[in-house]
Design a protein around this motif. Structure first.
Motif, short mmCIF file in Angstrom:
data_model
loop_
_atom_site.label_atom_id
_atom_site.label_comp_id
_atom_site.label_asym_id
_atom_site.label_seq_id
_atom_site.Cartn_x
_atom_site.Cartn_y
_atom_site.Cartn_z
N ALA A 107 5.27 -48.74 17.56
CA ALA A 107 5.91 -48.97 18.85
C ALA A 107 5.06 -49.89 19.73
O ALA A 107 5.58 -50.83 20.34
CB ALA A 107 6.17 -47.64 19.56
N GLY A 110 5.05 -53.46 18.24
CA GLY A 110 6.34 -54.11 18.47
C GLY A 110 6.53 -54.53 19.91
O GLY A 110 7.00 -55.63 20.20
N ALA A 111 6.16 -53.65 20.84
CA ALA A 111 6.30 -53.97 22.26
C ALA A 111 5.34 -55.08 22.68
O ALA A 111 5.65 -55.86 23.58
CB ALA A 111 6.07 -52.72 23.10
N THR A 112 4.20 -55.17 22.03
CA THR A 112 3.23 -56.22 22.37
C THR A 112 3.66 -57.57 21.82
O THR A 112 3.58 -58.58 22.51
CB THR A 112 1.83 -55.85 21.83
OG1 THR A 112 1.44 -54.59 22.39
CG2 THR A 112 0.81 -56.90 22.18
N PRO A 116 10.09 -55.92 24.84
CA PRO A 116 11.51 -55.60 24.94
C PRO A 116 12.03 -55.80 26.37
O PRO A 116 11.30 -55.61 27.33
CB PRO A 116 11.56 -54.12 24.55
CG PRO A 116 10.21 -53.61 24.83
CD PRO A 116 9.26 -54.75 24.66
N ALA A 121 16.67 -52.75 23.64
CA ALA A 121 15.49 -53.25 22.93
C ALA A 121 14.44 -52.15 22.78
O ALA A 121 13.80 -52.04 21.73
CB ALA A 121 14.90 -54.45 23.68
N TRP A 122 14.26 -51.33 23.81
CA TRP A 122 13.32 -50.21 23.71
C TRP A 122 13.79 -49.20 22.66
O TRP A 122 12.99 -48.66 21.90
CB TRP A 122 13.15 -49.51 25.06
CG TRP A 122 12.15 -50.20 25.93
CD1 TRP A 122 12.41 -50.93 27.04
CD2 TRP A 122 10.74 -50.25 25.75
NE1 TRP A 122 11.25 -51.43 27.56
CE2 TRP A 122 10.20 -51.01 26.79
CE3 TRP A 122 9.87 -49.71 24.80
CZ2 TRP A 122 8.84 -51.27 26.91
CZ3 TRP A 122 8.51 -49.96 24.93
CH2 TRP A 122 8.00 -50.73 25.98
N ILE A 125 12.87 -50.47 19.28
CA ILE A 125 11.45 -50.27 18.98
C ILE A 125 11.18 -48.83 18.59
O ILE A 125 10.46 -48.56 17.62
CB ILE A 125 10.58 -50.71 20.18
CG1 ILE A 125 10.54 -52.23 20.26
CG2 ILE A 125 9.18 -50.13 20.10
CD1 ILE A 125 9.76 -52.80 21.39
N THR A 128 12.68 -48.16 15.12
CA THR A 128 11.85 -48.81 14.10
C THR A 128 10.56 -48.03 13.86
O THR A 128 10.14 -47.84 12.72
CB THR A 128 11.53 -50.26 14.52
OG1 THR A 128 12.75 -50.97 14.69
CG2 THR A 128 10.66 -50.95 13.49
N ALA A 129 9.92 -47.58 14.93
CA ALA A 129 8.66 -46.83 14.80
C ALA A 129 8.87 -45.52 14.06
O ALA A 129 8.10 -45.18 13.15
CB ALA A 129 8.06 -46.59 16.18
#
Length: 156
Positions: A107, A110-112, A116, A121-122, A125, A128-129
């Motif tokens: 997470a 991905g956010a970095t 998002p 989008a959050w 993430i 996906t995590a």
């Protein structure tokens, strides 16, 4: 014919992967373990060599003039932040355990890397995590019988 930067990269990856793959052939196996020490590296290096070859071939098949190189804006801070996040992941593994630390790492990474914008989008993430941690745990611990770290705080 002048090779593009991608063609040179594909060639370098192909050669390096094949050399390292060849070195794994000399690893001695243990008769008590059905899968030898070179099994997983051979899979990774074989796939990497395949991708390098595919990149090289795709670049050789394309007939386009090579544009002059332009100045690229390099983001060294993002590289440093990515390494710091990975370092925190490694430090968190013995404390939080594989599953929780992997969810947090995927997470955060991905956010970095792709910040998002919005709830959707959050949610992507987070999904996906969670899926990454679940599938990794399922494949390694259940299917391959590889013991993954348990957290001292969580025992999970």
């Amino acid at each position: 014919m002048k090779l593009s930067r991608d063609a040179w990269s594909g060639l370098a990856v192909l050669i390096a992967s094949l050399v390292l793959f060849g070195l794994t052939l000399g690893l001695k196996g243990n008769p008590m373990v059905p899968v030898g020490p070179g099994f997983y590296p051979r899979i990774v290096l074989g796939i990497t060599a395949l991708f390098g070859a595919m990149l090289l071939v795709s670049e050789l098949m394309v007939r386009r003039p090579t544009p002059p190189p332009k100045a690229e804006k390099l983001n060294y801070a993002l590289v440093a932040i990515s390494f710091a996040i990975f370092g925190l992941y490694i430090a968190a593994l013995p404390v939080l355990g594989f599953r929780i630390a992997t969810v947090a790492y995927v997470a955060a990474a991905g956010a970095t890397l792709a910040p998002p914008r919005g709830a959707r989008a959050w949610a992507g993430i987070v999904v996906t995590a969670v899926v990454t941690a679940f599938l990794s745990h399922l494949i390694f611990e259940r299917y391959l019988s590889v013991l993954l770290p348990r957290g001292t705080w969580t025992s999970f």
